[in-house]
Every structure is written in structure tokens, then in C-alpha cells.
Design a protein around this motif. Structure first.
Motif: not given
Length: 475
Positions: A165-169
């Protein structure tokens, strides 16, 4: 035996402090509540009132109906409850009740807590004690108005899912930053004069795109750009300055992997990524220097400044409330609390999270050690090197005198020939006249925020070598 914060019995707890009128009014969520509370600050409006040694204050206030409003305040929080329909916290009745106590201690005599007040107090303090025990069990610390730290009751989150999730954001923010760079380049290529044309809609459109990219920090700065063309003469210069800062933030995000970690943490915070407070808690006796609210779009942000007596540290507590509602966290300005705080990461590390408190607020302590106006400017300059997007830095000025200067005011060093202009926003507030009355032409100590717009005074103390001076709120 007194009760410390959270309802824990303690034979060593400090005596409960009776707040001053200024401290009570500083708790008001808005100016309308401040005026309405002042109207109810006369003992004739109340019946059945009283207080006890644990910090509880209660009273009955007649309203439009046949049944009076039941109002209870737990000053160790502080926390409030009232049977009135108001959604504000504290409501005007809680403010009025505290003002009655501030003006005349005998108006609310010590006595046994009535059943209707004791039910809420027992529930509140019992809940706080339960959260504290849970925090000790899980290895966390209690947060006022929230759950204890440690592992959530639902179990640990999936670290791999959180990483994805952090990478996508991060990818979305990078895309937004690249788009914003292109729009800034188009603006400068076409000329700043286009930004002043009627119907120019780039700002809101661009801000919406930054929201889509999950970068609320960038969106907020873009919206601020939209207000610059209407800010008066010299707006092109100010617009160019703000565009440069926004470009710097974009560039920092796009090259965040090459930045030292403290600066990288600051950049993540500036673009809108939230990070939890970290590091060992710092326990100290914290003097509450100032508290004020500012509207930020659809939310209200409350800022509370603290200064640690032993650590010498200045800390900023932030809390948020929905539009039309004040944030839940509130502390009496001028009081001292024995508490733990946990700092957030980032350059400067001013922001902190309030943790467990020990005992009730105690009388005010001595003001923070300060310096000259030159020291204040140097401190702000040093802070800018760590965080180039910083609007202001907290400083304390010693032995300064407020004097008029042209169309505004300035603080002049009593022992030197240097001065610091007051920010335009400060000269429009009633706190300026309170500062002038406190000074009377003599040197005073002033705490505030020093920035590129000048010095914004938030609290002041009169020079008195014989007693601990009272904190005078200026906002």
C-alpha cells in the motif's frame, strides 16, 4: 487523598488549580462561545453548584425549558459534559461554570459530588484507568481521548500488505509531483500575469489532482497559491516565492532517496504522508504556553505549545476537529502538567503526541529562557536550514518593549538597538492591546512564533523578580 488524572488514587497528587479567567476563555472553541460563556459567568445564573478535591466542578444552569442544564467539568482532563444540545466542547455552560469558579472561589463550595455528576465522573475516570492498564499491559502509553498504544486489539497488520500500500501511494504521489512540475513550468512560461485573470481556474483544478494523487500537503500549498493574486500590491513577487518553495518540495520528493533521513522525514510530512510518533517518551513538567485554533479547509486545527521545565524542550501538540466543531484536546494556558510526550520524526522534531499524565495541572511555572530579537531571527534561520518550508519557529524574547512603527508595531530590545516587527495578523488581534497594557512601557518576556512575516506573540509575562509571573494569553 486526591485523585490524579485518570481516577488513580494518589496521596501525593498536587492540589487542584483554580484556573484564571484568561485560562478558561482560552479553552473556548470559538469567539461566539467565548462571548456566551462570559454571559453565564455570573453566579446568579447557577444553582446547586460545587467542587471537590479531585478536580470535579458541577452546577445547574437555567435555560429556556423547565429543567436546568446539568454541567460537569473534570479539570484534570480537562473534559466536559452538559445536558444542553450544543455540539461544541466545551459548551457555553461549561465555560460559564468555570468562569464562576475563576471569579469567586466561594461561589462553588466544596462538597459531595451529586449522583447525576458522579455517574459521568466515575465512567470517565474508570475508562481512563482501564485504558492506562491496557497501555501498561501492551507496552504503550495512554493518549488523551484515544486508545492506548501498542498492538491493536484486532492483531498485528500484515506488514507485506502495508508495504505494498505504501509503495502504491508513493507511486501516485510521484505522478502528482511530476504533473505539478509541468503545471508550474507552464505558468512561468506563460507569465505570472495570467494568474490574475478572472476565471483563472488552474489552482483548484491542480489541487484536486494532488488530492487524487493522495498528496494533501501538495494540494494545500497549491490552494494557497490561488489566494496570492488577491493579496494586494506586490503579489507577483510573493507568488514567485511560493512557486519556488513548491518546486523545491516537488524536487525533494522526486529525489527523496538521496536525502538524509531527518530531511526525508520532513519531506514526507510536507507532502502529506502521516507517520506515527516514535522514540522514547519524554517525561517533564510542561508549561502550557499557548493554545489556538485555525481553520484548514474542512477541518479545524488546534495548536498547543508546551515547554519542558527540566528538558528545556519546546513541543507542539496538534489535534483536529471537523468543520464547526472544536478539536477534543484542550489544556489550560499557563498551567503546568506532569506528563510524557512522544516526538514525531522530522527536522526540528517539534511536533509531539501527548501521552500519560501524572496528577492534576499545577500552578504556572517560570517562563522559558529567552534571548534577544537577533537570537530569534538566528534561531528561525537555523530552523529553515533543516526545513525550508517552515513558516515560523517558536522563540521566547526577554526584556522587549512593544512600540509603534509606521503602520504597525515592533518589539524593541530594552538593552540594545535591535527590533523585530510584529506580524500583520498579530496587530489586528485584541491580544496586542493586552500586551501593551501588560508592558506599560516596561520590558516584558514574550513567547511567540518568529517567521518571514514577523513575530506573532502568543503569551507574555511581566518582569517581576519576587514572584512567578502569570502567563498572559495573547491569542
Amino acid at each position: 487523598m486526591l485523585l490524579s488524572h485518570g481516577g488513580e488514587s494518589s496521596s501525593t497528587a498536587a492540589a487542584v488549580v483554580r484556573w484564571t479567567r484568561d485560562q478558561v476563555l482560552a479553552l473556548a472553541p470559538d469567539e461566539a462561545s467565548r462571548r456566551a460563556g462570559s454571559t453565564l459567568g455570573a453566579s446568579g445564573s447557577w444553582s446547586g453548584g460545587g467542587c471537590d478535591g479531585s478536580g470535579a466542578v458541577w452546577g445547574l444552569c437555567g435555560g429556556g425549558g423547565s429543567t436546568p442544564y446539568r454541567t460537569v467539568v473534570d479539570t484534570t482532563g480537562p473534559a466536559y459534559t452538559c445536558s444542553c444540545p450544543s455540539r461544541k466542547s466545551p459548551c457555553k455552560h461549561a465555560l460559564g461554570l468555570l468562569l464562576v469558579r475563576a471569579s469567586d472561589e466561594s461561589a462553588l463550595p466544596a462538597g459531595e459530588v451529586p449522583d447525576w455528576a458522579d455517574e459521568w465522573l466515575t465512567s470517565r475516570r474508570g475508562g481512563a484507568e482501564e485504558r492506562k492498564r491496557e497501555g501498561e499491559t501492551k507496552g504503550g502509553s495512554e493518549n488523551e481521548g484515544g486508545a492506548a498504544g501498542g498492538v491493536p486489539a484486532s492483531g498485528p497488520a500484515d506488514p507485506e500488505a502495508a508495504r505494498r500500500r505504501a509503495e502504491r501511494r508513493a507511486e501516485r504521489i510521484t505522478g502528482g509531483a511530476l504533473e505539478l512540475e509541468q503545471r508550474l513550468a507552464d505558468l512561468l512560461r506563460g507569465g505570472l500575469a495570467t494568474a490574475d485573470q478572472p476565471g483563472y481556474g488552474m489552482w483548484e483544478e491542480t489541487a484536486a489532482r494532488m488530492v487524487d494523487a493522495q498528496a494533501p500537503g501538495l494540494a494545500g500549498r497549491v490552494r494557497e497559491l490561488g489566494a496570492v493574486p488577491a493579496s494586494g500590491p506586490g503579489w507577483p513577487v510573493r507568488l514567485l516565492e511560493e512557486c519556488a518553495l513548491l518546486h523545491l518540495l516537488d524536487s525533494a520528493w522526486l529525489g527523496i532517496g538521496r536525502l538524509p533521513e531527518p530531511l526525508a522525514a520532513t519531506v514526507r510530512t510536507r507532502v502529506g504522508l502521516t507517520t506515527p510518533a516514535e522514540g522514547p517518551p519524554v517525561r517533564d513538567h510542561w508549561l502550557v504556553l499557548a493554545q489556538y485554533d485555525t481553520p484548514d479547509g474542512r477541518i479545524v486545527t488546534r495548536r498547543i505549545w508546551l515547554h519542558g521545565r527540566r528538558s528545556g524542550r519546546t513541543a507542539l501538540l496538534l489535534s483536529f476537529g471537523a468543520a464547526g466543531r472544536a478539536p477534543g484536546q484542550a489544556l489550560p494556558v499557563g498551567a503546568t502538567i506532569d506528563a510524557e510526550i512522544t516526538p514525531y520524526p522530522g527536522a526540528g522534531r517539534l511536533r509531539a503526541e501527548l501521552g500519560q499524565r501524572f496528577g492534576s495541572p499545577s500552578p504556572a511555572g517560570t517562563p522559558p529562557p529567552g534571548g534577544t530579537t537577533t537570537d530569534a531571527v538566528n534561531a528561525y534561520g537555523a530552523a529553515l536550514r533543516r526545513d525550508p518550508w517552515l513558516d515560523a519557529w517558536p522563540v521566547t524574547l526577554c526584556d522587549v518593549i512593544p512600540v509603534p512603527s509606521g503602520d504597525g508595531w515592533q518589539l524593541v530590545d530594552a538593552a540594545g538597538d535591535t527590533a523585530l516587527p510584529l506580524a500583520p495578523a498579530a496587530t489586528a488581534r485584541p491580544g496586542l492591546w493586552r500586551l501593551l497594557a501588560l508592558s506599560g512601557g516596561s520590558p516584558v518576556t514574550v513567547f511567540g512564533e518568529c517567521g518571514h512575516r514577523g513575530f506573532d506573540p502568543l503569551a507574555a509575562w511581566a518582569a517581576d523578580a519576587d514572584t512567578v509571573p502569570e502567563t498572559v494569553p495573547l491569542i
